[in-house]
Design an enzyme around this catalytic site. Structure first.
Site, mmCIF file in Angstrom:
data_model
loop_
_atom_site.group_PDB
_atom_site.id
_atom_site.type_symbol
_atom_site.label_atom_id
_atom_site.label_comp_id
_atom_site.label_asym_id
_atom_site.label_seq_id
_atom_site.Cartn_x
_atom_site.Cartn_y
_atom_site.Cartn_z
ATOM 1 N N SER A 89 -55.383 24.465 28.616
ATOM 2 C CA SER A 89 -56.780 23.716 28.933
ATOM 3 C C SER A 89 -56.786 23.098 28.706
ATOM 4 O O SER A 89 -55.841 21.536 30.024
ATOM 5 C CB SER A 89 -57.745 24.665 28.384
ATOM 6 O OG SER A 89 -58.851 24.744 28.596
ATOM 7 N N LEU A 90 -57.850 22.016 27.980
ATOM 8 C CA LEU A 90 -57.893 20.523 27.902
ATOM 9 C C LEU A 90 -56.039 20.175 28.159
ATOM 10 O O LEU A 90 -55.110 18.647 27.738
ATOM 11 C CB LEU A 90 -58.609 20.144 26.635
ATOM 12 C CG LEU A 90 -58.644 18.784 26.696
ATOM 13 C CD1 LEU A 90 -59.324 17.814 27.901
ATOM 14 C CD2 LEU A 90 -59.767 17.651 25.940
#
Length: 258
Positions: A89-90
């Site tokens: 994700s991030l």
């Protein structure tokens, strides 16, 4: 070793190194159990940024540039042997931004990049940012993501501790957008969750824009947090990549890094 770098089982003689970057609100504990499933030919290092786990009471970063500036002082010495970057994700976008800075400075680069549960870095998160919402509305967003246990969301004292980190990480996630033209020649693997309602197959394909070789896109069971729900399937994919790298890297290439 720096408190930024968690190395659960030092393997100084390993042929490869795996550096892992956690999702928003996450920490190194997502990755440290992997060491039991990974090939003994790899050394695992997980990033532990301020504001989480053992660093809970340190001020978290809320700007991508500031976070990556710090990582640039820590990561280059770890690239003394062939290295894989894995981000979820991030964490995928943090790892990618770090890689672009490494290339811009003529520093060593990873030999394989794994983007997990993430849209490509050129895509803006969403039209309406959530990181600055009032606590109740922000926590409703967290509940929708299904990444924070309900028991934690309902614990006022715990949420008071975690909210600064979550807001800071969400600010990075919701404001970062890659606009440079730097691209890479290393292999790219992309992992997605079959039930991930936030990240579509098109989002996953967005990574291809920055890599010359065709992306290997694998869809695993689970939602956005398949990395937590099905860790054995994720490490299976990582072990495949490790095996491919070891088979392709000639002995002289490995010794050149060592």
């Amino acid at each position: 070793m720096s408190k930024w770098l968690v190395n659960p089982t030092p393997r100084p003689n390993a042929d490869l190194r795996l550096i892992c970057f956690p999702y928003a609100g996450g920490n190194a504990a997502t990755f440290t159990p992997w060491i039991k499933q990974l090939s003994t030919d790899i050394e695992l290092i997980a990033i532990q940024a301020p504001g989480r786990a053992s660093r809970l009471f340190e001020t978290p970063y809320n700007k991508m540039d500031d976070l990556v500036d710090e990582l640039l002082t820590l990561i280059p010495p770890l690239l003394d042997k062939p290295t894989i970057f894995y981000g979820h994700s991030l964490g995928s976008r943090v790892a990618f931004e770090l890689m672009t800075r490494l290339k811009a400075q003529g520093l060593p680069l990873p030999v394989h990049f794994i983007a997990s549960g993430s849209r490509g870095p050129q895509a803006k998160a969403k039209e309406n940012a959530t990181y600055h919402l009032p606590d109740d509305a922000f926590m409703a967003e967290l509940e929708n993501l299904n990444g924070t246990p309900k028991a934690v969301l309902e614990n006022k004292e715990l949420m008071e501790l975690f909210l600064p980190l979550l807001r800071a990480d969400f600010e990075i996630a919701e404001t970062y957008q890659y606009t440079s033209q730097i691209t890479f020649d290393c292999p790219l693997s992309v992992l997605g969750g079959e039930q991930d309602s936030k990240i579509t197959h098109e989002h996953l394909q967005g990574w291809q824009e920055f890599f010359a070789l065709p992306a290997d896109i694998q869809i695993l069971p689970g939602d956005h947090f398949f990395i937590d729900s099905y860790p054995e399937l994720v490490t299976e994919q990582v072990n495949k990549i490790i095996g491919q790298l070891l088979a392709k890297l000639p002995a002289k290439a490995i010794s050149r890094y060592g």
